[in-house]
Design a protein around this motif. Structure first.
Motif, short mmCIF file in Angstrom:
data_model
loop_
_atom_site.label_atom_id
_atom_site.label_comp_id
_atom_site.label_asym_id
_atom_site.label_seq_id
_atom_site.Cartn_x
_atom_site.Cartn_y
_atom_site.Cartn_z
N PRO A 220 0.64 -1.27 -0.02
CA PRO A 220 -0.16 -0.08 -0.11
C PRO A 220 0.67 1.23 0.03
N ASP A 221 2.05 1.13 0.85
CA ASP A 221 2.69 2.60 0.68
C ASP A 221 3.57 2.69 -0.56
N ILE A 222 4.07 1.76 -1.06
CA ILE A 222 4.72 2.02 -2.41
C ILE A 222 3.75 2.49 -3.49
N GLY A 223 2.45 1.51 -3.54
CA GLY A 223 1.44 2.00 -4.50
C GLY A 223 0.83 3.58 -4.40
N PHE A 224 0.90 3.83 -2.94
CA PHE A 224 0.58 5.44 -2.72
C PHE A 224 1.64 6.30 -3.32
N ALA A 225 2.77 5.98 -2.86
CA ALA A 225 4.09 6.69 -3.37
C ALA A 225 3.90 6.86 -4.85
N LEU A 226 3.43 5.72 -5.64
CA LEU A 226 3.81 5.70 -7.19
C LEU A 226 2.71 6.71 -7.58
N LEU A 227 1.55 6.55 -7.12
CA LEU A 227 0.20 7.13 -7.48
C LEU A 227 0.25 8.71 -7.18
N TYR A 228 0.99 9.01 -6.12
CA TYR A 228 1.29 10.42 -5.79
C TYR A 228 2.28 10.96 -6.79
N GLY A 229 3.14 10.38 -7.31
CA GLY A 229 4.18 10.63 -7.97
C GLY A 229 3.53 10.90 -9.43
N PHE A 230 2.64 10.12 -9.88
CA PHE A 230 2.35 10.06 -11.12
C PHE A 230 1.12 11.43 -11.29
N LEU A 231 0.29 11.59 -10.19
CA LEU A 231 -0.66 12.72 -10.41
C LEU A 231 0.20 13.76 -10.41
N TRP A 232 1.50 14.12 -9.81
CA TRP A 232 2.15 15.50 -9.82
C TRP A 232 2.76 15.33 -11.16
N LEU A 233 3.05 14.46 -11.64
CA LEU A 233 3.89 14.40 -12.96
C LEU A 233 2.66 14.89 -14.11
N PHE A 234 1.57 14.26 -13.94
CA PHE A 234 0.41 14.48 -14.84
C PHE A 234 -0.08 15.98 -14.69
N PHE A 235 0.27 16.40 -13.54
CA PHE A 235 -0.33 18.07 -13.26
C PHE A 235 0.80 18.74 -14.01
N PHE A 236 2.17 18.58 -13.75
CA PHE A 236 3.05 19.56 -14.73
C PHE A 236 2.91 19.36 -16.13
N LEU A 237 2.82 17.91 -16.40
CA LEU A 237 2.55 17.92 -18.20
C LEU A 237 1.34 18.37 -18.49
#
Length: 249
Positions: A220-237
């Motif tokens: 769950p922790d690694i999944g949350f960190a990956l989801l959080y990272g991809f959301l910020w990546l999507f936001f900047f893109l």
């Protein structure tokens, strides 16, 4: 778009950045090896700890550097018109360039991680699941910085983009300190809350202690960190693409 992605990748390869990264990595690992000799016992862990930190700094510099100047150079030299006169939308061009840069960052990071893994194996150490998780999260952070520097490059000169993105790294890795300043009655200010809201919390990606003690993150922790990272990546893109689509070329 596939042609654009690989053309971007080949263009970056011709700049020979990858050879500089290789040389700097060897130099950094040499200093890491010297530092490990000063420690009694588990020298491979010390080498891994220092190596991961230096690898992160190297790949962050590569991501920020190419993001700050590559697309801006095309705009200033007018070579961007050679692509946009074709039936290619600005969004496709922007995403294609980003994917090509991401592929180049991945190649550089693969070299960094591979060299560090060989050095650790040579010292008798082993690679844990925590090391793999940490490497993945570091790469995600590099992609976020690449997207952020691309977005800023439409407004700022490369040197200012580099400094602004470094500030983003500093703020992102010190969310807890900024939150403590906000909670302190003597230093409480709205600006601290703005910093925490508008910057990614990169401290979620820090695994140096976990790697040292070989304690992998739970699913769950690694999944949350990956989801959080991809959301910020999507936001900047998304923001960068919106600015580029409306930019007067």
């Amino acid at each position: 778009m596939r042609h654009l992605v690989f053309h971007t990748f080949r263009s970056l390869l011709r700049e020979k950045i990858i050879f500089n990264v290789f040389g700097i990595t060897i130099l950094f690992l040499f200093f890491g090896y010297l530092a490990s000799l000063l420690v009694y016992g588990r020298q491979d862990r010390v080498m891994m700890d220092m190596g991961q930190m230096l690898n992160a700094l190297s790949i962050f510099a590569v991501a920020i550097g190419i993001g700050a100047r590559f697309l801006r150079q095309e705009i200033e030299s007018k070579t961007i018109y050679l692509y946009l006169v074709r039936p290619l939308s600005r969004s496709s061009f922007f995403i294609g360039r980003f994917l090509g840069m991401s592929l180049f960052v991945l190649l550089n990071f693969t070299i960094l991680v591979s060299i560090l893994a060989l050095a650790i194996s040579w010292m008798g150490g082993t690679l844990s699941l925590a090391y793999v998780q940490s490497s993945i999260l570091t790469f995600i952070e590099a992609l976020i910085l690449l997207a952020g520097s691309l977005m800023l490059s439409f407004w700022l000169r490369p040197a200012l983009v580099f400094m602004a993105t470094l500030a983003l790294v500093f703020l992102g890795h010190n969310h807890q300190m900024i939150q403590s300043l906000q909670d302190n009655p003597e230093t409480k200010s709205m600006i601290f809350g703005v910093f925490n809201t508008l910057t990614p919390n990169f401290s979620l990606f820090l695994m140096s202690d976990r790697v040292f003690y070989e304690q992998a993150m739970s699913t769950p922790d690694i999944g949350f960190a990956l989801l959080y990272g991809f959301l910020w990546l999507f936001f900047f893109l998304l923001l960068g693409n919106a600015v580029f689509s409306r930019k007067n070329l």
